[in-house]
Scaffold this active site. Structure first.
Site, PDB file in Angstrom:
ATOM      1  N   ASP A  84       0.863  -1.174   0.000  1.00 11.81           N
ATOM      2  CA  ASP A  84       0.000   0.000   0.000  1.00 11.81           C
ATOM      3  C   ASP A  84       0.907   1.234   0.000  1.00 11.81           C
ATOM      4  OD1 ASP A  84      -2.352   1.676   0.507  1.00 11.81           O
ATOM      5  OD2 ASP A  84      -1.584   1.815   2.560  1.00 11.81           O
ATOM      6  N   ASP A 139      -0.329   5.161   0.937  1.00  5.36           N
ATOM      7  CA  ASP A 139      -0.613   6.156   1.968  1.00  5.36           C
ATOM      8  C   ASP A 139      -0.644   5.532   3.352  1.00  5.36           C
ATOM      9  OD1 ASP A 139      -0.790   8.506   0.440  1.00  5.36           O
ATOM     10  OD2 ASP A 139      -2.799   7.970  -0.240  1.00  5.36           O
ATOM     11  N   GLY A 150     -10.203   9.974  -2.159  1.00  5.68           N
ATOM     12  CA  GLY A 150     -10.399  11.383  -1.817  1.00  5.68           C
ATOM     13  C   GLY A 150     -11.732  11.944  -2.266  1.00  5.68           C
ATOM     14  N   GLU A 164     -14.446  10.299  -2.934  1.00  7.50           N
ATOM     15  CA  GLU A 164     -15.490   9.621  -2.168  1.00  7.50           C
ATOM     16  C   GLU A 164     -15.583  10.197  -0.756  1.00  7.50           C
ATOM     17  OE1 GLU A 164     -14.084   6.851  -5.378  1.00  7.50           O
ATOM     18  OE2 GLU A 164     -13.135   8.226  -3.949  1.00  7.50           O
ATOM     19  N   ARG A 165     -14.437  10.550  -0.195  1.00  5.21           N
ATOM     20  CA  ARG A 165     -14.395  11.125   1.152  1.00  5.21           C
ATOM     21  C   ARG A 165     -15.079  12.486   1.178  1.00  5.21           C
ATOM     22  NH1 ARG A 165      -8.683  10.294   2.487  1.00  5.21           N
ATOM     23  NH2 ARG A 165      -9.350   8.124   2.320  1.00  5.21           N
ATOM     24  N   HIS A 210     -10.940  18.291  -5.602  1.00  2.00           N
ATOM     25  CA  HIS A 210      -9.933  17.233  -5.557  1.00  2.00           C
ATOM     26  C   HIS A 210      -8.710  17.593  -6.385  1.00  2.00           C
ATOM     27  CE1 HIS A 210      -8.188  13.156  -6.118  1.00  2.00           C
ATOM     28  NE2 HIS A 210      -8.570  13.028  -4.865  1.00  2.00           N
ATOM     29  N   LYS A 232      -6.798  20.025  -4.325  1.00  3.65           N
ATOM     30  CA  LYS A 232      -6.190  19.293  -3.212  1.00  3.65           C
ATOM     31  C   LYS A 232      -4.955  18.532  -3.676  1.00  3.65           C
ATOM     32  CE  LYS A 232      -5.634  15.268  -0.858  1.00  3.65           C
ATOM     33  NZ  LYS A 232      -5.242  13.918  -1.308  1.00  3.65           N
ATOM     34  N   THR A 240      -2.950   0.362  -4.177  1.00  2.00           N
ATOM     35  CA  THR A 240      -3.387   1.534  -3.431  1.00  2.00           C
ATOM     36  C   THR A 240      -4.665   2.095  -4.043  1.00  2.00           C
ATOM     37  OG1 THR A 240      -2.751   3.791  -2.737  1.00  2.00           O
ATOM     38  CG2 THR A 240      -1.931   3.019  -4.865  1.00  2.00           C
ATOM     39  N   ASN A 258      -0.612  11.442  -6.954  1.00  4.71           N
ATOM     40  CA  ASN A 258      -0.135  11.392  -5.572  1.00  4.71           C
ATOM     41  C   ASN A 258       1.028  10.418  -5.416  1.00  4.71           C
ATOM     42  OD1 ASN A 258      -2.081  13.224  -4.762  1.00  4.71           O
ATOM     43  ND2 ASN A 258      -3.480  11.669  -3.960  1.00  4.71           N
TER      44      ASN A 258
END
Length: 255
Positions: A8, A10, A51, A53-54, A80, A83, A120, A126
């Protein structure tokens, strides 16, 4: 026989969640949304993978009557994207190091020809921002596959991204080890049949890791050894030899 490692990103390869939270809050300020995610709130929001979805999940919490339709989706896409730029600025150029043991273990695996993959739910941008600095611009050549949030339909805790990694590696789940930091990640890996080592962060310490092979504070390094002795290891950090001993069923024979 241990034939592959799957990582993974993050929270696992690097402790990125504080940078993600700061980037979300900066994006909210840029669009004058009036939102602010505290550490405790963000920790609870990590139960939602992805992100975008969050953001949608939180929008539905604070303003359920407005959290629908194409305009909302367009706004979330914009937030997003902003961000992501803030996140890249926070981790790019080596500003965020990998967690103890990760760089060493990846180097050991690569040197011995042990295949590796990434599984991930974060975005490709990212991953590039983090690993391009930590592993070099040719970092993708270290991995057989990089399976991310754009490559599967269902994000963690669904096993899809791990199943995709297994398919790319061409190995059976029982011949792999996964590395995760969260309950959702552990659930995804174990649902795919992969034994998992968990290294929680401050954001995920309260998660349930009963199905993990091993829960450690980090993998350790000569300069940053673990405080406890790891059964089956010759030192206070995890190396390939210890991982292979576990996979052969001998990791916990010596205390």
């Amino acid at each position: 026989m241990l034939k592959a490692l799957i990582f993974d990103v993050d929270g696992t390869l690097a402790d990125t969640e504080a940078a993600h939270r700061d980037a979300f809050n900066a994006a909210f300020a840029d669009v004058a949304l009036g939102w602010y995610w505290s550490e405790s709130l963000y920790a609870s929001l990590l139960d939602v993978a992805g992100g975008k979805e969050r953001i949608l999940y939180y929008w539905k919490l604070v303003d359920p009557d407005e959290a629908d339709g194409s305009a909302v989706r367009a706004t979330i896409e914009r937030i997003h994207a902003i961000k992501t730029r803030h996140y890249e600025a926070r981790v790019g150029g080596g500003k965020l190091a990998l967690r103890p043991g990760m760089l060493r273990l990846i180097g050991e695996a690569h040197a011995t020809g042990l295949p590796m993959a990434i599984a991930t739910t974060t975005t490709p941008a990212n991953i590039d921002a983090l690993l391009g600095a930590a592993l070099g611009q040719g970092w993708r050549s270290l991995f057989v596959a990089v399976c991310d949030g754009s490559t599967v339909a269902n994000k963690k805790p669904a096993p899809d991204v791990y199943l995709a990694a297994l398919a790319a590696l061409g190995v059976a789940a029982c011949d792999c080890l996964a590395f995760e930091d969260s309950e959702n990640g552990l659930r995804a890996a174990t649902a795919a049949g992969i034994a998992t080592i968990v290294t929680p962060t401050a954001f995920t310490l309260g998660h349930q890791f009963g199905d993990a092979l091993l829960v450690l504070p980090h993998l350790g390094d000569p300069a940053v050894p673990m405080s406890q002795h790891l059964p089956g290891a010759d030192q206070r950090w995890v190396d390939l030899a210890a991982l292979r001993r576990w996979h052969d069923g001998t990791l916990f024979e010596a205390a």
